[in-house]
Design a protein around this motif. Structure first.
Motif, PDB file in Angstrom:
ATOM      1  N   GLU A 106      26.774  27.958 -21.774  1.00 60.90           N
ATOM      2  CA  GLU A 106      25.735  29.330 -21.004  1.00 60.90           C
ATOM      3  C   GLU A 106      24.895  28.749 -20.281  1.00 60.90           C
ATOM      4  N   ILE A 107      23.672  28.123 -19.369  1.00 62.24           N
ATOM      5  CA  ILE A 107      23.141  27.670 -19.330  1.00 62.24           C
ATOM      6  C   ILE A 107      22.259  29.090 -18.855  1.00 62.24           C
ATOM      7  N   MET A 108      20.855  28.297 -19.113  1.00 63.05           N
ATOM      8  CA  MET A 108      19.720  29.323 -18.482  1.00 63.05           C
ATOM      9  C   MET A 108      18.698  27.927 -17.771  1.00 63.05           C
ATOM     10  N   GLU A 109      19.112  28.192 -16.752  1.00 61.90           N
ATOM     11  CA  GLU A 109      17.206  27.867 -15.864  1.00 61.90           C
ATOM     12  C   GLU A 109      15.756  27.878 -16.359  1.00 61.90           C
ATOM     13  N   ALA A 110      14.560  26.855 -16.633  1.00 57.63           N
ATOM     14  CA  ALA A 110      13.484  27.189 -16.660  1.00 57.63           C
ATOM     15  C   ALA A 110      12.871  26.846 -14.770  1.00 57.63           C
ATOM     16  N   SER A 111      12.034  26.900 -14.735  1.00 59.47           N
ATOM     17  CA  SER A 111      11.354  26.620 -13.472  1.00 59.47           C
ATOM     18  C   SER A 111      10.403  25.645 -13.838  1.00 59.47           C
TER      19      SER A 111
ATOM     20  N   SER B  60       0.773  -1.550  -0.011  1.00 60.41           N
ATOM     21  CA  SER B  60       0.274  -0.039  -0.029  1.00 60.41           C
ATOM     22  C   SER B  60       1.025   1.653   0.412  1.00 60.41           C
ATOM     23  N   TYR B  61       0.447   2.501  -0.411  1.00 60.86           N
ATOM     24  CA  TYR B  61       1.365   3.949  -0.191  1.00 60.86           C
ATOM     25  C   TYR B  61       0.655   4.762  -0.917  1.00 60.86           C
ATOM     26  N   ASP B  62       1.214   5.870  -0.452  1.00 62.50           N
ATOM     27  CA  ASP B  62       0.365   7.065  -1.052  1.00 62.50           C
ATOM     28  C   ASP B  62       1.313   8.261  -1.935  1.00 62.50           C
ATOM     29  N   ILE B  63       1.384   8.584  -2.425  1.00 59.80           N
ATOM     30  CA  ILE B  63       2.108   9.547  -4.029  1.00 59.80           C
ATOM     31  C   ILE B  63       1.758  10.960  -2.964  1.00 59.80           C
ATOM     32  N   ARG B  64       2.897  11.768  -3.376  1.00 62.62           N
ATOM     33  CA  ARG B  64       3.004  12.816  -3.054  1.00 62.62           C
ATOM     34  C   ARG B  64       3.988  13.613  -4.686  1.00 62.62           C
ATOM     35  N   VAL B  65       3.399  14.782  -4.934  1.00 63.79           N
ATOM     36  CA  VAL B  65       4.374  15.408  -6.068  1.00 63.79           C
ATOM     37  C   VAL B  65       5.073  16.816  -4.844  1.00 63.79           C
ATOM     38  N   TYR B  66       6.393  16.475  -5.818  1.00 70.46           N
ATOM     39  CA  TYR B  66       7.500  17.612  -4.836  1.00 70.46           C
ATOM     40  C   TYR B  66       8.273  18.630  -6.236  1.00 70.46           C
ATOM     41  N   PRO B  67       8.830  19.457  -6.295  1.00 72.24           N
ATOM     42  CA  PRO B  67       9.699  19.763  -7.380  1.00 72.24           C
ATOM     43  C   PRO B  67      10.493  19.093  -7.494  1.00 72.24           C
ATOM     44  N   PRO B  68      12.056  18.926  -8.192  1.00 65.59           N
ATOM     45  CA  PRO B  68      13.119  18.567  -8.774  1.00 65.59           C
ATOM     46  C   PRO B  68      13.671  18.251  -7.474  1.00 65.59           C
ATOM     47  N   ARG B  69      14.038  19.233  -6.226  1.00 59.89           N
ATOM     48  CA  ARG B  69      15.463  19.478  -5.398  1.00 59.89           C
ATOM     49  C   ARG B  69      14.084  18.786  -4.211  1.00 59.89           C
ATOM     50  N   ARG B  70      13.331  19.038  -4.096  1.00 66.59           N
ATOM     51  CA  ARG B  70      12.296  18.665  -2.394  1.00 66.59           C
ATOM     52  C   ARG B  70      12.211  17.580  -3.062  1.00 66.59           C
ATOM     53  N   LEU B  71      12.497  16.930  -3.986  1.00 72.03           N
ATOM     54  CA  LEU B  71      12.112  15.269  -3.916  1.00 72.03           C
ATOM     55  C   LEU B  71      13.256  14.823  -4.054  1.00 72.03           C
TER      56      LEU B  71
ATOM     57  N   ILE C 201      19.170  25.884 -22.635  1.00 66.47           N
ATOM     58  CA  ILE C 201      18.047  26.012 -21.534  1.00 66.47           C
ATOM     59  C   ILE C 201      17.165  25.007 -20.932  1.00 66.47           C
ATOM     60  N   VAL C 202      17.406  24.830 -19.623  1.00 59.62           N
ATOM     61  CA  VAL C 202      17.534  23.533 -18.989  1.00 59.62           C
ATOM     62  C   VAL C 202      16.328  23.818 -18.370  1.00 59.62           C
ATOM     63  N   ILE C 203      15.385  23.287 -17.281  1.00 59.93           N
ATOM     64  CA  ILE C 203      14.866  22.750 -16.191  1.00 59.93           C
ATOM     65  C   ILE C 203      15.465  22.535 -14.977  1.00 59.93           C
ATOM     66  N   ARG C 204      14.894  23.509 -14.217  1.00 59.22           N
ATOM     67  CA  ARG C 204      15.696  23.820 -13.082  1.00 59.22           C
ATOM     68  C   ARG C 204      16.141  22.203 -12.291  1.00 59.22           C
ATOM     69  N   GLY C 205      16.396  21.682 -11.885  1.00 56.04           N
ATOM     70  CA  GLY C 205      17.235  20.550 -10.353  1.00 56.04           C
ATOM     71  C   GLY C 205      16.804  19.225 -11.772  1.00 56.04           C
ATOM     72  N   TYR C 206      17.010  19.420 -13.237  1.00 56.42           N
ATOM     73  CA  TYR C 206      16.824  18.384 -13.836  1.00 56.42           C
ATOM     74  C   TYR C 206      18.766  17.443 -14.011  1.00 56.42           C
ATOM     75  N   SER C 207      18.905  16.399 -14.071  1.00 58.23           N
ATOM     76  CA  SER C 207      20.069  16.160 -13.819  1.00 58.23           C
ATOM     77  C   SER C 207      20.589  15.251 -15.323  1.00 58.23           C
ATOM     78  N   TYR C 208      19.257  14.981 -16.291  1.00 61.17           N
ATOM     79  CA  TYR C 208      19.526  14.302 -17.612  1.00 61.17           C
ATOM     80  C   TYR C 208      20.544  13.770 -17.776  1.00 61.17           C
ATOM     81  N   GLY C 209      20.270  12.268 -16.425  1.00 63.46           N
ATOM     82  CA  GLY C 209      20.569  11.222 -16.133  1.00 63.46           C
ATOM     83  C   GLY C 209      22.215  11.504 -17.053  1.00 63.46           C
ATOM     84  N   GLY C 210      22.994  13.199 -15.686  1.00 66.76           N
ATOM     85  CA  GLY C 210      23.928  12.381 -15.996  1.00 66.76           C
ATOM     86  C   GLY C 210      24.935  14.151 -16.385  1.00 66.76           C
ATOM     87  N   PHE C 211      24.283  13.949 -17.762  1.00 67.85           N
ATOM     88  CA  PHE C 211      24.235  15.280 -18.603  1.00 67.85           C
ATOM     89  C   PHE C 211      24.854  16.924 -18.166  1.00 67.85           C
TER      90      PHE C 211
END
Length: 243
Positions: free
Chosen positions: A157-162, A64-75, A135-145
């Motif tokens: 030059e990296i720009m982060e998007a929310s 049994s389980y519960d599911i919660r949604v978080y931003p990447p860094r919080r997760l 442009i990348v999504i803030r908190g994503y690792s892209y599989g280590g890329f």
């Protein structure tokens, strides 16, 4: 006698307090808001392609389980601390190195692509992004890329998007030359912004997706064993198809 009891209490807290307790009753599952892989519907119910994989595995394993949604860094912080027990995602997340058990085989994979406007030349490899504005999504690792892209020697030059929609809005505004994103999430954003005719894309890699169990959870190895045994049964019965 009382002083001795107090020191024993402190020692038990120090030894046991680093692990989040887990009973047979419920697992805490953390997910991202990553439509359509993970998403939250209007009624607040979590859904998505990867969540369908994960919930079928959890159900088959008898949890049994519960599911919660978080931003990447919080997760990632929650998983590292054992506050979230289970996740289904890619490897190469720096915040999780040494903090999780990975399944022994991939569950599925996702397509990572570069997106550009108009006739902008599209790279065919990660190295083709070197020396550009991305442009990348803030908190994503892209599989280590992301580690290589942030290496100053590679001139990126990296720009982060929310989020994914914000990333493509930045692309339209000329804030970067490329968006790096997972294909299904990017397609969802592009359709939402009605940019289908304006954007071109190129696949850079297929990134494998694995079960993850926090090492900070009691019986982490036992949880993973049950999850992997359930996946073996589902895979053998061809119950699940990939994205």
């Amino acid at each position: 006698m009382g002083r001795c009891f107090g020191w024993v209490t402190v020692l038990l807290f120090l030894v046991g307090g680093s692990l989040q307790s887990w009973g047979e009753d419920k697992l805490h599952v953390g997910i991202l808001d990553l439509p359509p892989l993970y998403e939250v519907e209007e009624d607040g119910k979590p859904n998505g392609i990867l969540l369908a994989f994960l919930t079928r595995i959890l159900d088959a394993a008898g949890f049994s389980y519960d599911i919660r949604v978080y931003p990447p860094r919080r997760l990632y912080w929650n998983i590292a601390q054992g506050r979230s027990h289970v996740f289904l995602g890619v490897k190469g997340v720096p915040e999780l190195e040494g903090k999780v058990l990975y399944g022994s085989k991939k569950i599925t994979d996702v397509d990572m692509r570069a997106y550009a406007l108009g006739d902008k030349p599209l790279p065919r490899t990660k190295e083709g992004l070197y020396g550009t504005r991305i442009i990348v999504i803030r908190g994503y690792s892209y599989g280590g890329f992301i580690t290589d892209l942030k290496n100053p020697a590679n001139g990126v030059e990296i720009m982060e998007a929310s989020d994914h929609i914000h990333a493509f809005r930045q692309l339209m505004a000329g804030r970067g030359e490329y968006v790096l994103d997972y294909s299904l999430a990017a397609e969802h954003a592009i359709r939402t912004l009605e940019m289908v005719e304006k954007v071109r894309d190129q696949s850079l890699a297929r990134i494998d997706v694995f079960l993850k169990v926090s090492k900070q959870v009691d019986n982490a190895e036992h949880i993973m064993e049950r999850l992997e045994a359930a996946w073996e049964r589902l895979e053998a019965d061809a119950v699940i198809e990939g994205p």
